[in-house]
Write an enzyme that holds these catalytic residues in place. Structure first.
Site, PDB file in Angstrom:
ATOM      1  CG  ASP A 290      -2.032  -1.112   1.045  1.00  0.00           C
ATOM      2  OD1 ASP A 290      -1.764  -2.078   0.305  1.00  0.00           O
ATOM      3  OD2 ASP A 290      -3.109  -1.021   1.662  1.00  0.00           O
TER       4      ASP A 290
ATOM      5  CD  GLU B  67      -4.350  -4.649   9.245  1.00  0.00           C
ATOM      6  OE1 GLU B  67      -4.975  -3.932  10.049  1.00  0.00           O
ATOM      7  OE2 GLU B  67      -4.450  -4.529   8.016  1.00  0.00           O
TER       8      GLU B  67
END
Ligand code: 6A9
Length: 762
Positions: free
Chosen positions: A505, A732
């Site tokens: 990302d 995460e």
């Protein structure tokens, strides 16, 4: 004479399937193994739900809430706002048996799932047990669903005296079924209420139940209204049926599902269910089998791990498997010339793992490769099956959509801008890592060769088309170099335009996206893919391909090639290449005057050069084990690794150097840093695997690699374990300064790979 009008409309190849035989035929269950997995915990986005894997015909979910609240706070979809203390699968076999633990304030819930007693996969039982620390509390457990989507028939029967319900229904692609409960076990009075409704959209299930929970006349508790069953009602399709049990705890209920021929309606249930006491025995038996198999495969006890650490490892595996869902529907794919700007992709039936049950419970391509690395060790069959589902999504061009947002239920969960996929956008082809691992398992005799080869015969042409798609669509302007498509060169409001395709990302790349870019990680992925395709071509006897893949793999993976395009001899590391300047800044205020997004400031002019950012991307030739063991470059990378001012932390390798100008910088004032410092477990897994590889390969760096391997591995295991003990969840990412878990949780996608690090099987 009939007038014939021909309507032409723009129809790109996007939604044409690849014209090769599918790995999984569309509507039939092709073998025993698949049939065994017909029913399962395939609804990971709810706390507990059983579904089938043929279309979306059936669901059977759990809701619960505490009575004595001003309004019922109903738990249903996995939702952070519920602030559960924890929820996790503690044991999950994959097909036959599973146990989940949920802690909701005072209440502990155990949900169990068990196949049988018939061994064809058609019968199953569920046990739900609730226990509160405060015996004065009253709870309601609602079971709902029972065939919401299907077009078959359903009917609900209620027996007030015995507190039993029975639902009978048919499914088009499968048998008829009948579901009923054994009389519930509780020291206290149990109350039974119910409700039937007509069809409801999937996203209305919770609100429908909520809207109907009322304190009715003479009652102190919230209950469902029920309906009178007239003959019409009974034969009607019951879109949604709900059965509510209310009691003080401890409360335990067993629910059974057995196949049932609709024709023999009215006759007593066939004797296909566990007798009294047998369910408990079977659950214990399955639990023991799980423990035995876990110990055999991962060997944690003989490595000296504590019982808590072993349980943690079991949660890693089980919660990953418990995150596997069944999805049915079509992706939307961008098609600018088409009405609405998108078209519907081919109908998909996808079994896949999901990264995070509460936040993104759907399939992501490169995540799934990481998931399957672990699944392959536990159940190679299941890994092959999931891989087959993904490969069946390939279109005529060889593209597989990166993110699977299938059907309205999945679409309802996310903002529209994330739904539409673009058919020029890639994602790292981690499935080649899975195939590498499967080939290794085959060599060790762990995986059935005949089965694997039957799979490969069908998978091979699909994989080839997929790889050619990358090489065709992501190639750079210089031969044998590559760059990820999808960066926006006109975007001047992001500090560094994102590269979503790479999976990383906001990890910084060249400041100015151009078609002269060369992305190091993609080159390494392509080298790996060609290497594995070469091995697969050998395995299936594709001689011409074999030579071609071998040639390209040794070209792309060669030190000479990597060095020529990506080696920064001053900084002594491999890097991206592109139009770049480090002199880019963003003001802190979120919006300028008139609410206009502020633009980034570019100082020194960008020039074509090696990109000076330092982080995960620079490590790829190491991560994918591409460097010769005796190369100086390997030595240089290893030396840079344990510098705490750059990538090294006590919690694992951070994603971006502490000294990087974009370290922990937001990409826009509202877009928090993501891959700009935090510790991610997937990349750290690759690092650990690579260090282990180099520590067992003879060369000048063997010892150094071994030393780094031990330290990195321990750091990662220790922190993920500590965070789990402290917070009850896998996360995460992990903060590179404090080690704290951040982002989505529970995150039993790739963070579960810590189990392979514990077991040291790569
Ligand atoms: C969009 C948000 C209301 C981002 O784990 C899945 C992916 C990874 O593949 C990728 O590498 N995650 C990583 O950078 C999470 C993506 C979640 C997208 C959610 C909708 C709506 O929130």
């Amino acid at each position: 004479i009939a007038a014939v009008s021909v309507v032409y409309f723009y129809q790109p190849d996007i939604n044409k399937p690849l014209p090769y035989p599918r790995i999984h035929s569309r509507y039939t269950l092709t073998n025993d193994t698949l049939f065994q997995r017909m029913w399962g915990t395939y609804r990971p986005w709810v706390y507990f739900g059983i579904g089938t894997r043929i279309t979306r015909e059936f669901f059977f979910d759990l809701m619960w809430f505490k009575q004595d609240q001003s309004t019922p706070r109903v738990r249903y979809n996995c939702d952070d706002n519920d602030q559960l203390t924890t929820y996790m699968w503690t044991e999950h076999e994959g097909a036959r048996y599973a146990t989940q633990l949920i802690r909701d304030s005072n209440l502990n819930i155990t949900t169990q799932f068990l196949k049988g007693p018939t061994d064809d996969g058609s019968s199953w039982s569920v046990r739900v047990r609730g226990e509160s620390h405060d015996p004065s509390e009253t709870y309601s457990f609602i079971f709902l669903g029972f065939g919401y989507y299907g077009s078959g028939k359903r009917e609900l029967h209620i027996d007030e005296d015995s507190k039993q319900f029975m639902v009978r229904g048919t499914q088009i692609y499968y048998n008829d079924y009948q579901i009923y409960n054994s009389p519930p076990v509780s020291q206290n009075k149990v109350q039974l209420h119910y409700m039937t409704n007509t069809r409801q959209p999937a996203n209305m299930v919770k609100s429908t139940v909520l809207n109907n929970l009322k304190k009715r006349r003479g009652e102190k508790i919230y209950t469902l209204p029920g309906v009178e069953f007239t003959p019409e009602h009974r034969l009607d399709m019951l879109g949604l049926a709900s059965v509510q049990f209310t009691a003080k705890t401890p409360f335990e209920i067993d629910i059974h599902s057995v196949p049932f021929q609709f024709q023999i309606r009215g006759s007593p249930p066939p004797d296909l269910t566990w007798g009294p006491g047998q369910l408990t025995k079977q659950l214990d038996n399955q639990s023991n089998q799980f423990q035995g198999k876990f110990d055999r495969i991962f060997g944690l006890s003989k490595k000296g791990y504590s019982p808590e650490e072993i349980e943690f490892g079991q949660v890693a595996l089980s919660s990953l498997i418990g995150g596997i869902g069944f999805f049915f529907g079509r992706s939307l794919v961008s098609a600018p010339h088409h009405e609405g700007g998108y078209i519907q992709y081919g109908q998909a039936r996808l079994i896949t793992g999901t990264p995070a049950r509460a936040k993104f419970a759907r399939g992501f391509l490169w995540d799934e490769g990481f998931h399957l690395l672990l699944v392959a060790h536990w159940s190679p069959d299941l890994a092959l099956e999931i891989l087959g589902h993904w490969l069946d999504l390939t279109n005529a061009d060889g593209w597989i959509p990166r993110e699977q947002v299938l059907g309205s239920a999945a679409r309802d969960q996310i903002p529209p801008e994330f739904i539409v996929q673009h058919n020029d956008i890639a994602n790292p082809p981690t499935f080649f890592l899975v195939l590498e691992s499967l080939l290794r398992l085959e060599k060790r005799g762990v995986i059935d060769s005949a089965k694997f080869h039957a799979f490969l015969t069908k998978a091979y042409p699909r994989l080839r088309a997929w790889l050619y798609w990358y090489q065709r669509t992501q190639k750079g302007s210089v031969t044998n170099t590559y760059y990820w498509r999808g960066r926006d060169p006109n975007l001047d409001t992001e500090l560094n335009p994102k590269t979503l395709a790479s999976g990383l990302d906001d990890y910084p790349r060249a400041s100015h996206p151009t078609d002269t870019e060369k992305h190091l990680d993609l080159l390494c992925w392509m080298a790996l893919a060609n290497k594995i395709m070469y091995q697969l071509a050998s395995a299936v006897g594709e001689e011409d391909d074999r030579a071609r893949f071998q040639e390209l793999s040794s070209k792309l993976g060669s030190l000479a090639h990597l060095t020529k395009h990506h080696w920064d001899s001053e900084a002594k590391r491999f890097s991206d290449y592109g139009l770049h300047t480090n002199d880019v800044t963003l003001a802190d205020k979120s919006r300028g005057p008139q609410n206009v997004p502020i633009k980034r400031k570019v100082g020194r002019k960008p020039k074509l050069q090696l990109v000076s950012h330092f982080g995960y991307v620079n490590l790829f030739p190491l991560l994918l084990r591409q460097l010769p063991a005796d190369s100086q470059q390997l030595g240089d990378i290893l030396s840079s690794l344990d510098n705490p001012d750059q990538l090294w932390t006590e919690f694992g390798l951070r994603s971006l150097s502490k000294q990087d100008p974009l370290y922990r910088k937001s990409n826009t004032p509202t877009d928090a840093p993501y891959w700009r410092g935090a510790v991610w477990i997937n990349i750290n897994y690759l690092a650990v695997q690579a260090l282990q590889h180099y520590s067992t390969t003879e060369g000048p760096h063997t010892q150094r690699a071994g030393e780094l391997y031990s330290r990195l591995r321990i750091n990662l295991i220790t922190n993920v374990f500590n965070q789990f003990q402290e917070t009850g969840y896998f996360w995460e990412q992990y903060d590179d300064v404090t080690g704290a878990g951040t982002g989505a949780h529970p995150f039993n996608g790739w963070s579960s790979l810590v189990l392979l690090m514990m077991a040291e099987i790569y």
